[in-house]
Write a protein that holds these residues in place. Structure first.
Motif, PDB file in Angstrom:
ATOM      1  N   PRO A  36      18.151  12.160  48.690  1.00  0.00           N
ATOM      2  CA  PRO A  36      17.994  13.297  48.907  1.00  0.00           C
ATOM      3  C   PRO A  36      16.517  13.842  50.004  1.00  0.00           C
ATOM      4  CG  PRO A  36      17.684  13.415  46.419  1.00  0.00           C
ATOM      5  CD  PRO A  36      18.199  11.649  47.190  1.00  0.00           C
ATOM      6  N   SER A  37      15.777  12.980  49.662  1.00  0.00           N
ATOM      7  CA  SER A  37      14.489  13.417  50.773  1.00  0.00           C
ATOM      8  C   SER A  37      14.244  11.859  51.336  1.00  0.00           C
ATOM      9  CB  SER A  37      13.535  14.232  50.077  1.00  0.00           C
ATOM     10  OG  SER A  37      12.883  13.393  49.313  1.00  0.00           O
ATOM     11  N   GLY A  38      14.191  11.171  52.123  1.00  0.00           N
ATOM     12  CA  GLY A  38      13.123  10.262  52.926  1.00  0.00           C
ATOM     13  C   GLY A  38      12.198  10.513  52.081  1.00  0.00           C
ATOM     14  N   VAL A  39      11.461   8.672  52.246  1.00  0.00           N
ATOM     15  CA  VAL A  39      10.166   8.467  51.186  1.00  0.00           C
ATOM     16  C   VAL A  39       9.821   7.267  51.553  1.00  0.00           C
ATOM     17  CG1 VAL A  39      11.028   8.940  49.396  1.00  0.00           C
ATOM     18  CG2 VAL A  39      11.836   6.814  49.309  1.00  0.00           C
ATOM     19  N   PRO A  40       8.603   7.027  51.643  1.00  0.00           N
ATOM     20  CA  PRO A  40       7.913   5.268  52.839  1.00  0.00           C
ATOM     21  C   PRO A  40       8.902   4.587  51.793  1.00  0.00           C
ATOM     22  CG  PRO A  40       6.016   7.007  51.549  1.00  0.00           C
ATOM     23  CD  PRO A  40       7.257   7.345  51.354  1.00  0.00           C
ATOM     24  N   VAL A  41       9.480   3.459  52.480  1.00  0.00           N
ATOM     25  CA  VAL A  41      10.203   2.185  51.932  1.00  0.00           C
ATOM     26  C   VAL A  41       9.286   1.777  51.023  1.00  0.00           C
ATOM     27  CG1 VAL A  41      10.748   1.953  53.979  1.00  0.00           C
ATOM     28  CG2 VAL A  41       9.203   0.623  54.175  1.00  0.00           C
ATOM     29  N   GLN A  42       7.489   1.773  51.439  1.00  0.00           N
ATOM     30  CA  GLN A  42       6.953   1.119  50.229  1.00  0.00           C
ATOM     31  C   GLN A  42       7.349   1.724  49.010  1.00  0.00           C
ATOM     32  OE1 GLN A  42       5.563   2.479  52.325  1.00  0.00           O
ATOM     33  NE2 GLN A  42       4.623   0.313  53.726  1.00  0.00           N
ATOM     34  N   ARG A  43       7.665   2.685  48.188  1.00  0.00           N
ATOM     35  CA  ARG A  43       8.289   3.854  47.302  1.00  0.00           C
ATOM     36  C   ARG A  43      10.068   2.760  46.938  1.00  0.00           C
ATOM     37  NH1 ARG A  43       8.239   9.556  46.472  1.00  0.00           N
ATOM     38  NH2 ARG A  43       8.515   8.653  44.884  1.00  0.00           N
ATOM     39  N   LEU A  44      10.984   2.257  47.333  1.00  0.00           N
ATOM     40  CA  LEU A  44      12.252   2.019  47.062  1.00  0.00           C
ATOM     41  C   LEU A  44      12.113   0.746  46.248  1.00  0.00           C
ATOM     42  CD1 LEU A  44      13.802   2.469  51.222  1.00  0.00           C
ATOM     43  CD2 LEU A  44      13.866   3.894  48.809  1.00  0.00           C
ATOM     44  N   PRO A  45      12.022   1.021  44.988  1.00  0.00           N
ATOM     45  CA  PRO A  45      12.055   0.128  44.357  1.00  0.00           C
ATOM     46  C   PRO A  45      13.148  -2.271  44.461  1.00  0.00           C
ATOM     47  CG  PRO A  45      13.327   1.443  43.082  1.00  0.00           C
ATOM     48  CD  PRO A  45      13.267   1.753  44.490  1.00  0.00           C
ATOM     49  N   GLY A  46      11.824  -2.708  44.938  1.00  0.00           N
ATOM     50  CA  GLY A  46      12.620  -4.138  45.781  1.00  0.00           C
ATOM     51  C   GLY A  46      12.429  -4.475  46.589  1.00  0.00           C
ATOM     52  N   PHE A  47      11.612  -3.357  47.308  1.00  0.00           N
ATOM     53  CA  PHE A  47      12.456  -3.327  48.581  1.00  0.00           C
ATOM     54  C   PHE A  47      11.585  -4.197  49.890  1.00  0.00           C
ATOM     55  CE2 PHE A  47      10.325  -2.638  53.688  1.00  0.00           C
ATOM     56  CZ  PHE A  47      11.862  -2.064  54.243  1.00  0.00           C
ATOM     57  N   ALA A  48      10.418  -4.952  48.843  1.00  0.00           N
ATOM     58  CA  ALA A  48       9.328  -6.654  49.674  1.00  0.00           C
ATOM     59  C   ALA A  48      10.171  -7.520  49.482  1.00  0.00           C
ATOM     60  CB  ALA A  48       7.931  -6.228  49.176  1.00  0.00           C
TER      61      ALA A  48
END
Length: 447
Positions: free
Chosen positions: A221-233
């Motif tokens: 629905p809205s953008g977030v910093p990639v660090q907040r995405l579960p499991g991004f790293a």
């Protein structure tokens, strides 16, 4: 005149400081520098706020320039002009109280170009007094109305007589943040559940498929910093527009059955690596990722490292295979050709002001040259997928029509063709309206 923009991000920095940075960025774009490079020169603490302001200004720059010409017929020096344009553009929106904006713009001028602070104050206050009349006088100015160069508007009218206005208006919108679950780590449905648990996505109303060949983009629905995405790293997910996510499965399943394990695939013009990674997430392939820019190629390597994937990366010109090709033909080729980027101006609002009309014909020649150079590298029976992130037909269907006329062993296969940012061509229930793109799939007939 559209006023839909990305709202500035909250910032603890004073507005005058962000306006100085914004004026620097706008001045750089007007002198031919990309906004990405201009923002990279800002201190890290300023960058988010300056980016938000710059996006808003560049989406209204046509209107702001027309207003400034009426208010100050003789342009002031470039930085002062950029500050005036920034303040006028922001005054057209609802991000700030108008009088606060004027005061802070004057403060910015005092700190960078004190002699011009009186001019900035007088021009902006006159605009506030005469705003209605000034804007009414621009009703017949298409550049002011649509905030795109005149040649761009003319080309869209010719290419898309039924959709040109909708495309221009869509370019003023904030684009969605669209994700791609890494199917080597889990299903799309499982990752959607993680987003719901993290509070980043409401409970889905549609069933998300688990089959690898049916993976769907996930729009937040809205953008977030990639660090907040579960499991991004850990490589569980990547950010990639919905339209760009079509490429990998279209090429892998081009022949009906998926490409065989170990098939040799060339990803030409691969940076920043989203499509390279998607290919490797969907199948066990030997991928060569090629890009002419070593710095951009490093981004491909970073992407692959995060996703724990492997590909051969080569820094070379795709149109000069004699300098890099090992002589072994490829089973499939993905050519994401250099283009105007006219389909992604929602994400890069500076592009419309950086491009020149003459660029399109020059890019078309480059696209022809790369297509011609890569075709002999494809095995008979193989497929080449040509794509551009452009809505201009000269960079899409016109190029393929010309190539098919001069290439007897090339056969067109079913493909999406031109995709416009105004058409919800994936799944309207999930609001995945993608960027403007073009796709053509070509089959090399056996001799």
């Amino acid at each position: 005149m559209s006023k839909t923009v990305t709202p500035p991000s909250p910032s603890s920095l004073p507005l005058w400081q962000l306006l100085i940075g914004c004026a620097d960025a706008v001045a750089a774009v007007r002198q031919g520098q990309s906004l990405t490079d201009a923002l990279a020169a800002r201190p890290a603490t300023e960058r988010p706020g300056v980016q938000a302001l710059s996006f808003a200004v560049l989406r209204r720059l046509g209107t702001a320039e027309a207003l400034r010409k009426k208010l100050v017929p003789k342009a002031p020096q470039p930085w002062v002009d950029a500050l005036l344009l920034s303040a006028l553009a922001l005054a057209l929106g609802t991000e700030y109280n108008a009088h606060t904006l004027v005061d802070q713009a004057v403060e910015a001028a005092k700190r960078r170009a004190k002699v011009a602070s009186g001019l900035v104050n007088a021009v902006l206050r006159r605009f506030l007094r005469e705003q209605e009349a000034l804007l009414s006088a621009l009703d017949n100015d298409p550049v002011a109305q649509f905030n795109h160069p005149a040649w761009w508007i003319k080309r869209l009218k010719k290419d898309w007589p039924e959709h040109w206005q909708a495309i221009l208006m869509a370019n003023q919108e904030q684009p969605p943040m669209t994700l791609r679950a890494n199917l080597r780590h889990g299903s799309t449905a499982a990752y959607v559940a993680q987003l719901v648990n993290a509070g980043l996505l409401p409970a889905p109303t549609a069933t998300w498929p688990d089959a690898p060949d049916q993976a769907q983009p996930i729009a937040l629905p809205s953008g977030v910093p990639v660090q907040r995405l579960p499991g991004f790293a850990e490589g569980d997910v990547s950010v990639q527009d919905a339209a760009a996510q079509i490429a990998a499965p279209l090429l892998i399943y081009a022949g009906g059955a998926p490409l065989a394990s170990g098939a040799r695939v060339l990803d030409a013009c691969a940076a920043p690596g989203g499509k390279t990674a998607h290919l490797l997430e969907l199948a066990d392939l030997q991928v060569t990722a090629l890009d002419a820019d070593p710095e951009r190629l490093a981004r491909v390597q970073d992407t692959l490292k995060r996703l724990k994937l492997q590909a051969r990366t080569v820094a070379a010109d795709a149109s000069q295979p004699d300098t890099w090709w090992d002589g072994q033909p490829f089973d499939a080729i993905l050519l994401d050709a250099p283009c105007s980027a006219s389909g992604i101006v929602r994400r890069h609002p500076d592009v419309r002001w950086l491009r020149r009309e003459s660029d399109i014909a020059a890019l078309a020649k480059t696209q022809d040259a790369i297509l011609q150079a890569l075709w002999p590298l494809l095995k008979p029976g193989g497929h080449l997928l040509y794509c551009t992130c452009s809505v201009f037909k000269m960079e899409g269907q016109d190029r393929i029509d010309a190539f098919l006329q001069r290439t007897p062993d090339a056969q067109a296969c079913p493909a999406p063709g031109h995709l416009l940012p105004v058409v919800e061509y994936l799944d309207p229930a999930r609001h995945n309206r993608g960027d403007g793109f073009f796709y053509a799939l070509l089959h090399k007939t056996p001799a």
